[in-house]
Design a protein around this motif. Structure first.
Motif, PDB file in Angstrom:
ATOM      1  N   GLN A 107       0.821  -1.218   0.000  1.00 56.99           N
ATOM      2  CA  GLN A 107       0.000   0.000   0.000  1.00 56.99           C
ATOM      3  C   GLN A 107       0.850   1.260   0.000  1.00 56.99           C
ATOM      4  O   GLN A 107       0.509   2.254  -0.661  1.00 56.99           O
ATOM      5  N   ILE A 152     -14.151  -1.695   5.023  1.00 59.71           N
ATOM      6  CA  ILE A 152     -12.923  -1.010   4.623  1.00 59.71           C
ATOM      7  C   ILE A 152     -12.940   0.410   5.150  1.00 59.71           C
ATOM      8  O   ILE A 152     -13.878   1.175   4.888  1.00 59.71           O
ATOM      9  N   MET A 176     -11.208   3.837   4.630  1.00 58.44           N
ATOM     10  CA  MET A 176     -10.495   4.389   3.474  1.00 58.44           C
ATOM     11  C   MET A 176     -10.094   5.837   3.719  1.00 58.44           C
ATOM     12  O   MET A 176     -10.882   6.645   4.206  1.00 58.44           O
ATOM     13  N   PRO A 231      -8.384   6.681  -4.040  1.00 54.46           N
ATOM     14  CA  PRO A 231      -7.982   6.084  -2.764  1.00 54.46           C
ATOM     15  C   PRO A 231      -6.488   6.268  -2.542  1.00 54.46           C
ATOM     16  O   PRO A 231      -5.706   6.333  -3.494  1.00 54.46           O
ATOM     17  N   LEU A 244      -8.441  -2.880   6.280  1.00 53.45           N
ATOM     18  CA  LEU A 244      -9.528  -3.857   6.289  1.00 53.45           C
ATOM     19  C   LEU A 244      -9.878  -4.161   7.743  1.00 53.45           C
ATOM     20  O   LEU A 244      -9.077  -4.754   8.478  1.00 53.45           O
ATOM     21  N   THR A 286     -16.010   2.894  -7.438  1.00 57.11           N
ATOM     22  CA  THR A 286     -15.475   1.555  -7.256  1.00 57.11           C
ATOM     23  C   THR A 286     -16.554   0.489  -7.172  1.00 57.11           C
ATOM     24  O   THR A 286     -16.249  -0.698  -7.310  1.00 57.11           O
ATOM     25  N   LYS A 287     -17.795   0.911  -6.982  1.00 57.25           N
ATOM     26  CA  LYS A 287     -18.881  -0.064  -6.852  1.00 57.25           C
ATOM     27  C   LYS A 287     -19.759  -0.056  -8.104  1.00 57.25           C
ATOM     28  O   LYS A 287     -19.264  -0.175  -9.210  1.00 57.25           O
ATOM     29  N   ILE A 331     -16.515  -3.415  -7.535  1.00 60.39           N
ATOM     30  CA  ILE A 331     -15.632  -4.184  -6.662  1.00 60.39           C
ATOM     31  C   ILE A 331     -16.397  -5.220  -5.851  1.00 60.39           C
ATOM     32  O   ILE A 331     -15.826  -6.214  -5.401  1.00 60.39           O
ATOM     33  N   ILE A 360      -7.641  -4.351  -3.949  1.00 64.78           N
ATOM     34  CA  ILE A 360      -7.973  -2.938  -3.757  1.00 64.78           C
ATOM     35  C   ILE A 360      -6.850  -2.047  -4.267  1.00 64.78           C
ATOM     36  O   ILE A 360      -7.097  -0.983  -4.841  1.00 64.78           O
ATOM     37  N   VAL A 365      -7.271  -1.764  -7.927  1.00 58.11           N
ATOM     38  CA  VAL A 365      -8.341  -0.805  -8.229  1.00 58.11           C
ATOM     39  C   VAL A 365      -7.837   0.631  -8.053  1.00 58.11           C
ATOM     40  O   VAL A 365      -8.145   1.514  -8.867  1.00 58.11           O
TER      41      VAL A 365
END
Length: 409
Positions: A72, A107, A109, A120, A125, A269-270, A276, A291, A294
């Motif tokens: 990340q 999540i 974020m 993002p 998580l 993202t959805k 996702i 993620i 993405v």
């Protein structure tokens, strides 16, 4: 392999210590997410190029998430680098969740929200359903501060879930400016030492806006430093109250509106973008890698769209060559509006940065992102010299119908 695809592999190779084959798979994932609009590996495998069978491509993607762990911290630095966001910026903190069978995917974020971008940056998580606690928030912000200085934060925006005396003291101690919405029933201690609920203090206020100074009372005590509060009465009669450590609470109230960008990001993202929630991955390490993919796909989309629109390019993508198409009448708008990255209707990267907004929608930056060549188009459009675009009113290219159909030009 196209030149753009090669450039993406080279960029990823500078940051991720992966083999050449793994880098090629990662670049293909980023590009094909724009094309498939789904993170489901079976759907992504359909769009991978090459003569291999679908089962082989699907197994290739499965092995990638089985053996590769994307960092990340590296991805966050790459996001800032690719979008040239070293300047102070607004950060938004929020949480999204969904259920996969009996499993809760939760999540936390941290995202960058600007006039043009919503991407993002870092995430956690959560191992449980429901709200995050102060420990998770502090740990996430410490990870940010280990990568970027506090001076890079123009303001941290969050809603009513992210309150608490200990949490706000942490932000004050680290010189992080914030604007956080608080609940109307919260108790504050005024400078004269009296404790009142915000609802009581605002009960007799006839003006639509009000400001005051005090300490928030929490379960662990009150905040060490006094905070400033700005309140605005909404059209429904409800008070919108923002707590801030900035000197101008009214400006913080105005900046709080930018928090909506992270809600739009979740839509990107959805269901309005990359879907996702289609994933069947529940392993936390594999899901974290997904993620990150993405994140990179959204960043790559914005990067290509920004580069194309800033250059004033409205070139229609050529299926096999040809000349550019003159921009239509409705393309006389700002590059940001054409790319769908500003206010008005909230568009996802697929609807905005990838497809374009209200103009020639299959444009050059779609070829930069998807890099699909001619194999991704319907058979009757694979002839050399055919220029493709979709009618200006079509929100979804490739869908037949009265307002969305392929046209030869």
């Amino acid at each position: 392999m196209t030149l753009i695809h090669s450039a993406l592999i080279e960029t990823l190779g500078w940051h991720f210590a992966l083999s050449k084959r793994r880098l090629a798979t990662l670049a293909a994932l980023i590009a094909r997410l724009a094309q498939s609009r789904s993170v489901n590996l079976s759907h992504l495998a359909v769009h991978l190029c090459g003569p291999a069978q679908h089962a082989s491509k699907y197994r290739r993607l499965q092995r990638f998430f089985q053996f590769v762990r994307l960092d990340q911290a590296v991805a966050a630095q790459l996001v800032v680098y690719m979008l040239n966001l070293e300047r102070p910026k607004y950060l938004a903190l929020d949480r999204t969740n969904w259920k996969l069978g009996s499993r809760d995917i939760n999540i936390l974020m941290l995202a960058i929200v600007t006039r043009r971008f919503r991407v993002p940056l870092l995430f956690t998580l959560l191992p449980h359903q429901g709200n995050s606690d102060t420990g998770h928030r502090v740990a996430l912000m410490r990870r940010y501060l280990s990568l970027f200085p506090a001076a890079s934060i123009r303001c941290l925006l969050a809603d009513r879930e992210f309150i608490g005396a200990e949490w706000m003291d942490f932000l004050n101690e680290n010189d992080i400016p914030f604007a956080i919405r608080v609940k109307v029933d919260m108790t504050v201690t005024l400078e004269d030492g009296r404790a009142w609920s915000l609802a009581t203090l605002l009960r007799r206020r006839r003006a639509r806006c009000a400001t005051l100074v005090g300490h928030i009372n929490g379960t662990a005590g009150t905040t060490c430093e006094p905070l400033r509060f700005a309140a605005k009465r909404l059209g429904t009669g409800e008070w919108l109250i923002v707590a801030t450590n900035r000197p101008d609470p009214k400006q913080a109230l105005n900046d709080y509106r930018k928090r909506w960008g992270i809600e739009c990001l979740f839509g990107d993202t959805k269901t309005r973008g990359l879907n996702i929630e289609d994933t069947h991955i529940t392993n936390p390490e594999k899901l974290a890698s997904l993620i990150v993919v993405v994140m990179l796909a959204i960043t790559w989309a914005y990067r290509c769209a920004a580069t194309t629109t800033v250059a004033g390019s409205a070139t229609t993508m050529m299926a096999g060559g040809g000349s550019p198409v003159r921009p239509g009448r409705r393309e006389g708008r700002s590059p940001d509006r054409r790319a769908g990255l500003t206010g008005g209707r909230d568009r996802s990267p697929c609807e905005g940065a990838l497809i374009g907004a209200r103009g020639v929608v299959v444009s050059e930056h779609l070829s930069n992102i998807a890099a699909i060549g001619t194999d991704g188009w319907p058979p009757h459009h694979r002839s050399t010299g055919t220029s493709l675009h979709v009618s200006a009113s079509s929100p979804h290219p490739g869908r037949c119908g009265r307002q969305g159909r392929y046209q030869r030009t």
